[in-house]
Design an enzyme around this catalytic site. Structure first.
Site, mmCIF file in Angstrom:
data_model
loop_
_atom_site.group_PDB
_atom_site.id
_atom_site.type_symbol
_atom_site.label_atom_id
_atom_site.label_comp_id
_atom_site.label_asym_id
_atom_site.label_seq_id
_atom_site.Cartn_x
_atom_site.Cartn_y
_atom_site.Cartn_z
ATOM 1 N N ASP A 227 0.847 -1.269 0.077
ATOM 2 C CA ASP A 227 -0.056 -0.112 -0.218
ATOM 3 C C ASP A 227 0.777 1.313 0.055
ATOM 4 O O ASP A 227 0.429 2.371 -0.878
ATOM 5 C CB ASP A 227 -0.876 -0.108 1.095
ATOM 6 C CG ASP A 227 -1.812 1.135 1.154
ATOM 7 O OD1 ASP A 227 -2.215 1.849 0.128
ATOM 8 O OD2 ASP A 227 -2.830 1.093 2.000
ATOM 9 N N ASP A 235 -5.596 6.957 1.743
ATOM 10 C CA ASP A 235 -6.615 6.013 2.133
ATOM 11 C C ASP A 235 -7.606 6.016 1.412
ATOM 12 O O ASP A 235 -8.701 6.848 1.543
ATOM 13 C CB ASP A 235 -6.662 6.177 3.510
ATOM 14 C CG ASP A 235 -7.785 4.932 3.764
ATOM 15 O OD1 ASP A 235 -8.020 4.289 3.268
ATOM 16 O OD2 ASP A 235 -7.790 4.890 5.148
ATOM 17 N N ASP A 264 -1.159 5.899 -12.827
ATOM 18 C CA ASP A 264 0.515 5.603 -12.128
ATOM 19 C C ASP A 264 0.343 4.953 -10.935
ATOM 20 O O ASP A 264 -0.520 4.764 -10.024
ATOM 21 C CB ASP A 264 0.942 7.143 -11.708
ATOM 22 C CG ASP A 264 2.117 7.029 -10.977
ATOM 23 O OD1 ASP A 264 3.270 6.656 -11.903
ATOM 24 O OD2 ASP A 264 2.406 7.568 -9.885
ATOM 25 N N HIS A 268 -0.126 -0.039 -5.853
ATOM 26 C CA HIS A 268 -0.114 0.599 -4.453
ATOM 27 C C HIS A 268 -1.423 1.226 -4.221
ATOM 28 O O HIS A 268 -1.539 1.936 -3.161
ATOM 29 C CB HIS A 268 0.966 1.465 -4.394
ATOM 30 C CG HIS A 268 2.418 0.963 -4.730
ATOM 31 N ND1 HIS A 268 3.227 0.342 -4.070
ATOM 32 C CD2 HIS A 268 2.852 1.226 -5.908
ATOM 33 C CE1 HIS A 268 4.297 0.001 -4.661
ATOM 34 N NE2 HIS A 268 4.179 0.868 -5.890
ATOM 35 N N GLU A 294 -0.082 1.529 -15.047
ATOM 36 C CA GLU A 294 1.429 1.226 -14.849
ATOM 37 C C GLU A 294 1.138 0.021 -13.856
ATOM 38 O O GLU A 294 1.307 0.516 -12.614
ATOM 39 C CB GLU A 294 1.915 2.304 -14.294
ATOM 40 C CG GLU A 294 3.618 1.876 -14.244
ATOM 41 C CD GLU A 294 4.227 2.965 -13.510
ATOM 42 O OE1 GLU A 294 5.333 3.126 -13.544
ATOM 43 O OE2 GLU A 294 3.690 3.405 -12.301
ATOM 44 N N PHE A 335 20.832 -13.944 -27.250
ATOM 45 C CA PHE A 335 19.348 -13.731 -27.183
ATOM 46 C C PHE A 335 18.632 -14.633 -28.131
ATOM 47 O O PHE A 335 18.999 -14.125 -29.235
ATOM 48 C CB PHE A 335 18.926 -12.365 -26.735
ATOM 49 C CG PHE A 335 17.541 -12.517 -26.388
ATOM 50 C CD1 PHE A 335 17.197 -12.209 -25.284
ATOM 51 C CD2 PHE A 335 16.296 -12.290 -27.222
ATOM 52 C CE1 PHE A 335 15.835 -12.216 -24.542
ATOM 53 C CE2 PHE A 335 14.883 -12.272 -26.825
ATOM 54 C CZ PHE A 335 14.672 -12.278 -25.580
#
Length: 514
Positions: A227, A235, A264, A268, A294, A335
């Site tokens: 968070d 909050d 963004d 979180h 994102e 690769f």
């Protein structure tokens, strides 16, 4: 028909379509090749004019190149004068009020922003707003309240007793007053912070006391609970917070005439709130509102969990694909190009994939540094610009000189790829993945467009040439294809539609029908 409409009202995600199939990707619904540009870098700034004026000046050229959407940096007032906006102080201040020592933001004034948005509209380019909803920074004064320190590597583990700390949590917005919003933020609207001003101690604190519910459980599980990211953590379960942010969403779109958001740091943010924000803003603005999130993770399994959780309300930047490009640029010929798409959103859920090569966070020296080096940059762009799956986003720093990581040779070739996307790549894709260090694909064309052939190599060795035999279809037997990235090369197509297409080692080539 009425029954179907009732079902849609009961269940907002009734359509069950991947977001890229219904979201607005350009002013015209029939846009065949929508294309986004991220029009800023971390250090972006001009010397002789504001950034918003730079945006306005460049929009006509970008529109002519084929861009349909422009992702702008966060337009809100930052915590400091030159802040990028990710240090969000006041979302409602777009460079209008004298706050934090300035009227304009790093990017310019509100008037300049709205002028750029109007020019974008006139040139058929959509505006995308960068929404920073996770945290606030730059409070106007401190407050004293109880909190408990937690382990920065496990936010569920307390590292000391409850104590009174002094935190920068009071936001009065003295320059704006109550215009647009009357909410004055204080400690009750936040769940955590990382600074006790009383003891001058940097640590992560969880705010406790009356009304506080601890960390949200609807966030990523990294570090026990992710968070908290930085600054003063919002909050999103607080009723006043929800009311304010749900009002801000439609307001910012209507004010700027933007069509959607880049969200963004969604790892979180409380997922339940963010889903509510997306649905509510769509409901009050447009059902085809654009949204890209994102989610910074190279783990495709985590990406799929988030895709499921957001119920077709947002697309996602394909971070796993970006990391594949980064690894390819580091490993060179070691690769295996045949595996470049494996375990990516583009491969598994293409209707959700906003593809990119680099962005403001991946530049050298940044926290998420994972720059795609020059020896694979154009190959990576060819894979996102010239294939039919996904929705590509070009990075400003790869197209414009900005003082860091810019390569003029890359920019010149990138412009050619953008031109090829606009004019030549149509129809289904046929892959030719036989070689480790050289792969190709054919865009088969349609009733109005000829096929286009793309071949790319990550091999090393000056002067070496790779070739792949590819089929462009029986309708093109006896025709000639010409090299687009370089001059003078030709490939003849045989009686069965096959041609031997070439590419220099470590390069990218596009072949088009003469």
């Amino acid at each position: 028909m009425n029954f179907i409409h009732e079902l849609k009202s009961w269940f907002p995600d009734f359509h069950k379509r991947p977001p890229l199939q219904y979201m607005k990707l350009g002013p015209n619904r029939g846009t065949e090749h929508p294309l986004m540009i991220q029009f800023f870098t971390w250090d972006a700034m001009t010397q002789d004019k504001s950034w918003w004026r730079h945006v306005a000046d460049e929009i006509p050229r970008l529109a002519d190149m084929g861009f349909t959407q422009i992702w702008l940096p966060p337009p809100n007032k930052a915590a400091v004068k030159d802040g990028r906006g990710y240090d969000a102080y006041d979302l409602w201040d777009l460079g209008e009020f004298n706050q934090k020592g300035t009227i304009g933001t790093r990017w310019g004034t509100k008037e300049e922003l709205l002028n750029a948005c109007e020019i974008a509209k006139r040139h058929n380019m959509d505006i995308i707003i960068d929404a920073v909803l996770n945290h606030k920074i730059g409070a106007d004064r401190t407050e004293v309240f109880p909190a408990v320190p937690v382990d920065e590597n496990n936010r569920l583990k307390e590292t000391g007793p409850v104590r009174d700390i002094e935190g920068w949590t009071a936001y009065d917005f003295p320059g704006r007053g109550e215009k647009y919003s009357s909410l004055r933020w204080n400690q009750e609207h936040f769940s955590g912070l990382d600074w006790d001003h009383k003891t001058r101690t940097k640590a992560i604190y969880r705010i406790i006391g009356s009304g506080h519910k601890g960390w949200s459980t609807h966030v990523d599980r990294e570090l026990g609970n992710y968070d908290y990211l930085l600054g003063i953590n919002i909050d999103h379960r607080h009723p006043a917070v929800q009311k304010d942010l749900l009002k801000w969403g439609p307001w910012i779109l209507e004010t700027t005439n933007a069509v959607g958001f880049r969200f963004d740091a969604i790892k979180h943010i409380d997922r339940q709130f963010l889903l509510k924000f997306m649905r509510a803003t769509r409901s009050s603005t447009k059902a085809d509102m654009f949204a890209v999130s994102e989610l910074w993770s190279g783990d495709i399994k985590m990406c799929l969990r988030y895709i499921a959780a957001f119920k077709d309300q947002t697309s996602f930047f394909d971070v796993p694909l970006h990391y594949k490009f980064h690894e390819a640029s580091k490993q060179g010929a070691a690769f295996d190009l045949r595996l470049i798409m494996d375990d990516t959103i583009l491969k598994v859920k293409p209707g959700y994939a906003v593809t990119f090569v680099d962005n403001h966070d991946t530049v050298e020296g940044q926290m998420l540094e994972s720059w795609v080096g020059s020896r694979f940059k154009i190959q990576a762009y060819a894979l996102i610009l010239l294939r039919e799956e996904g929705y590509p986003c070009v990075f400003y720093g790869d197209l414009y000189p900005d003082g860091k990581c810019f390569d003029e040779s890359i920019a010149s070739k990138l412009k050619l790829l953008i031109q090829a996307r606009k004019h030549f790549v149509y129809g289904s894709t046929r892959d030719y993945l036989q070689e480790k260090n050289c792969i190709g694909f054919v865009r088969m064309g349609d009733s109005k467009h000829h096929p286009c052939v793309v071949i790319l190599s990550n091999a090393e060795g000056s002067g070496a040439v790779h070739s792949i035999r590819m089929n462009v279809g029986n309708d093109h037997t006896g025709s000639t294809f010409s090299s687009f990235m370089t001059d003078g090369e030709r490939v003849e197509i045989d009686a069965e539609g096959w041609g031997l297409f070439t590419c220099s080692a470590g390069e990218t080539q596009v072949w088009v029908k003469l």
